[in-house]
Design an enzyme around this catalytic site. Structure first.
Site, PDB file in Angstrom:
ATOM      1  N   LYS A 178       0.846  -1.194   0.000  1.00 42.44           N
ATOM      2  CA  LYS A 178       0.000   0.000   0.000  1.00 42.44           C
ATOM      3  C   LYS A 178       0.878   1.240   0.000  1.00 42.44           C
ATOM      4  CE  LYS A 178      -4.045  -1.752   2.495  1.00 42.44           C
ATOM      5  NZ  LYS A 178      -5.018  -1.632   1.389  1.00 42.44           N
ATOM      6  N   ARG A 199     -10.581 -11.295   0.790  1.00 40.43           N
ATOM      7  CA  ARG A 199     -11.473 -12.262   0.129  1.00 40.43           C
ATOM      8  C   ARG A 199     -10.844 -13.662   0.099  1.00 40.43           C
ATOM      9  NH1 ARG A 199     -11.520  -8.700  -5.221  1.00 40.43           N
ATOM     10  NH2 ARG A 199     -11.297  -7.112  -3.597  1.00 40.43           N
TER      11      ARG A 199
HETATM   12  N1  BES Z   1      -8.175  -3.855   3.898  1.00 48.53           N
HETATM   13  C1  BES Z   1      -8.390  -3.355   2.605  1.00 48.53           C
HETATM   14  C2  BES Z   1      -9.717  -2.597   2.443  1.00 48.53           C
HETATM   15  C3  BES Z   1      -9.844  -1.322   3.218  1.00 48.53           C
HETATM   16  C4  BES Z   1      -9.652  -0.114   2.596  1.00 48.53           C
HETATM   17  C5  BES Z   1     -10.199  -1.325   4.543  1.00 48.53           C
HETATM   18  C6  BES Z   1      -9.802   1.052   3.291  1.00 48.53           C
HETATM   19  C7  BES Z   1     -10.343  -0.147   5.257  1.00 48.53           C
HETATM   20  C8  BES Z   1     -10.140   1.047   4.628  1.00 48.53           C
HETATM   21  C9  BES Z   1      -8.402  -4.507   1.590  1.00 48.53           C
HETATM   22  O1  BES Z   1      -7.626  -5.598   1.942  1.00 48.53           O
HETATM   23  C10 BES Z   1      -7.848  -3.954   0.319  1.00 48.53           C
HETATM   24  O2  BES Z   1      -6.730  -3.571   0.321  1.00 48.53           O
HETATM   25  N2  BES Z   1      -8.691  -3.917  -0.721  1.00 48.53           N
HETATM   26  C11 BES Z   1      -8.306  -3.389  -1.984  1.00 48.53           C
HETATM   27  C12 BES Z   1      -8.689  -4.406  -3.031  1.00 48.53           C
HETATM   28  C13 BES Z   1      -8.104  -4.146  -4.372  1.00 48.53           C
HETATM   29  C14 BES Z   1      -6.607  -4.435  -4.347  1.00 48.53           C
HETATM   30  C15 BES Z   1      -8.788  -5.021  -5.387  1.00 48.53           C
HETATM   31  C16 BES Z   1      -9.058  -2.083  -2.213  1.00 48.53           C
HETATM   32  O3  BES Z   1     -10.220  -1.983  -1.842  1.00 48.53           O
HETATM   33  O4  BES Z   1      -8.450  -1.158  -2.713  1.00 48.53           O
HETATM   34 ZN    ZN Z   2      -5.588  -5.468   1.398  1.00 44.05          ZN
END
Ligand code: BES
Ligand code: ZN
Ligand code: ZN
Length: 450
Positions: free
Chosen positions: A227, A301
């Site tokens: 991230k 997921r």
């Molecule tokens: N943990 C994150 C989702 C999230 C985002 C939680 C903001 C709390 C606040 C999840 O694991 C993630 O990173 N999702 C990605 C998925 C993408 C890579 C397809 C997302 O939502 O950007």
């Molecule tokens: Zn994630």
């Protein structure tokens, strides 16, 4: 100092001379001293009294009392002219507002204020307190720094928490975890803190078996698909779904609800390292399904699918998963309302009633099977990310649906946008909201007709 509450209703007839008409507005709190004896005048004039408003009102009364240094309050509940549901809500808001996460602070505010009221209301006080304690349990887990709340520490806490209760706790680790939860094992491989899966069982009657699955990523760096951005500290709360499940199971047990619930909590870190799982890896699930990892940041997921398969293998009739799954859900619904998906019909009215009763707001989201094609992989049965930049929350739900046999009723709740409160006021303070505890409890009650 001891103070009294005086509720002010619509007509304002009983208004003391120092107060004006606007002091009777709902939620208005005015403090006056009469020969050193303080009275908190609380406005209650409104056409409609929402339960949420009553909870925030109680919280604001508590905060006002703390600010003035009152150690006790006389609460004239008869004068409140409220239903049992509203009085229960008052106590719930009161106790929720008493929550503080101050274990790492040198100085903190003392929120203790004694409530004096007629003993007939004791059971409603107890109910509100029990609900607030379950929410506080979830808040505590979410607020804990990730280096403290590692998967093994989390598992130990659960063992401790449910000792001497009706809830049985089983912890999977090592080879046994690898065998039953292969994706959780893979996601956790980059970390020095190895994953765990906790199974909580409450067999307390009920007509059907309910499986709860909560995402327990104790810190989500994104893994190799690291991230970027400054808000990454909040990723310590990427276990918010699992915390909601823990709180709901605790609540069901504390209230002795006649339900049969099994919670499956995959607990893992998602962090890069020389052993970390890689984009292009193929995960082979317990049922033989293969998934190509397109992005290691879509880890939630992957581990939920382990949990969904496990829930089906132990014969759950209804399966509810809850997770901080996608940023996309916040784009769709903002920061106050979580999204709920269901493979059977789920009306707006049902969602509104669950939201009203629990205080955790949900809105129905669609499962769009046409989007499942976006998850096609050249190498495996499917990929963990979709080809489209649109509708990420729906695509994630379609990924999960792939693992659900239609014989099972399935709900999926994406709470990435509500793990922290929309506004830090009323019964919400800084940090975790404790979202999902009351929601899951309400959904379970509804499924069981309680
Ligand atoms: N943990 C994150 C989702 C999230 C985002 C939680 C903001 C709390 C606040 C999840 O694991 C993630 O990173 N999702 C990605 C998925 C993408 C890579 C397809 C997302 O939502 O950007
Ligand atoms: Zn994630
Ligand atoms: Zn995540």
């Amino acid at each position: 100092m001891q103070a009294k509450i005086h509720f002010l209703h619509k007509d304002g007839k009983e208004l003391p001379s120092s107060l004006k008409k606007q002091h009777i507005d709902f939620g208005k709190i005015t403090i006056r001293y009469y020969q050193e004896s303080p009275i908190l005048f609380v406005g209650l004039a409104t056409e409609k009294r929402e339960l949420e408003a009553v909870k925030h009102l109680a919280a604001n009364i508590r905060r006002a009392a703390v600010k003035e240094g009152f150690i006790g309050l006389d609460l004239p509940l008869d004068q409140f002219q409220a239903s049992d549901e509203e009085i229960g809500a008052f106590f719930e808001g009161w106790y929720l507002a008493g929550y503080q996460f101050n274990k790492y602070k040198k100085n903190s505010t003392n929120m203790k204020v004694e409530l004096n009221y007629h003993p007939d209301y004791q059971p409603l006080d107890q109910l509100g307190k029990t609900v607030a304690e379950a929410v506080a349990t979830a808040r505590d887990l979410c607020n804990e720094p990730a280096r403290v709340l590692t998967p093994s520490h989390y598992a130990d806490r659960l063992v401790q928490m449910f000792r001497a209760t009706k809830v049985e706790v089983k912890i999977f680790s090592g080879e046994e975890l690898q065998k039953h939860f292969p994706a959780t094992n893979r996601v956790g491989e980059g970390s020095a803190h190895s994953p765990r899966v906790a199974i909580l069982t409450l067999a307390n009657g009920g007509s059907q078996s309910i499986g709860l699955v909560g995402k327990g990523v104790t810190f989500d760096t994104g893994g190799i698909s690291l991230k970027t951005g400054s808000d990454i500290v909040d990723m310590k709360m990427d276990m918010g779904g699992s915390a909601a499940v823990v709180g709901a199971v605790k609540l069901a047990a504390d209230l002795d609800l006649p339900v049969n619930v099994t919670a499956i909590l995959p607990l893992t870190e998602n962090i890069p390292g020389s052993r970390a799982y890689l984009p292009s890896d193929v995960i082979v699930y317990k049922d033989g399904t293969t998934v190509e990892v397109g992005n290691t940041d879509a880890e939630g997921r992957l581990i939920l699918a382990d949990g969904l398969l496990y829930a089906q293998s132990i014969g759950a009739d209804v399966i509810i998963d809850i997770a901080t799954l996608t940023g996309s859900i916040g784009n769709a619904l903002g920061l106050k309302v979580a999204g709920i998906f269901c493979n059977q019909s789920l009306s707006i009215e049902t969602c509104q009633e669950i939201s009203r009763k629990s205080g955790d707001s949900i809105w129905p989201m669609p499962l769009v099977d046409d989007y499942a094609s976006l998850l096609a992989s050249p190498t495996a049965d499917l990929k963990n990310v979709g080809k489209s930049p649109y509708g990420g929350a729906v695509i994630a739900a379609e990924f999960l649906k792939h693992f659900i046999s239609p014989k099972h009723k399935w709900y999926h709740i994406d709470m990435a946008n509500t793990v922290t409160p929309f506004e830090e006021n009323g019964y919400y303070s800084k940090g975790a909201a404790g979202f999902g505890v009351r929601l899951l409890a309400e959904l379970i009650k509804q499924e069981e007709g309680i």
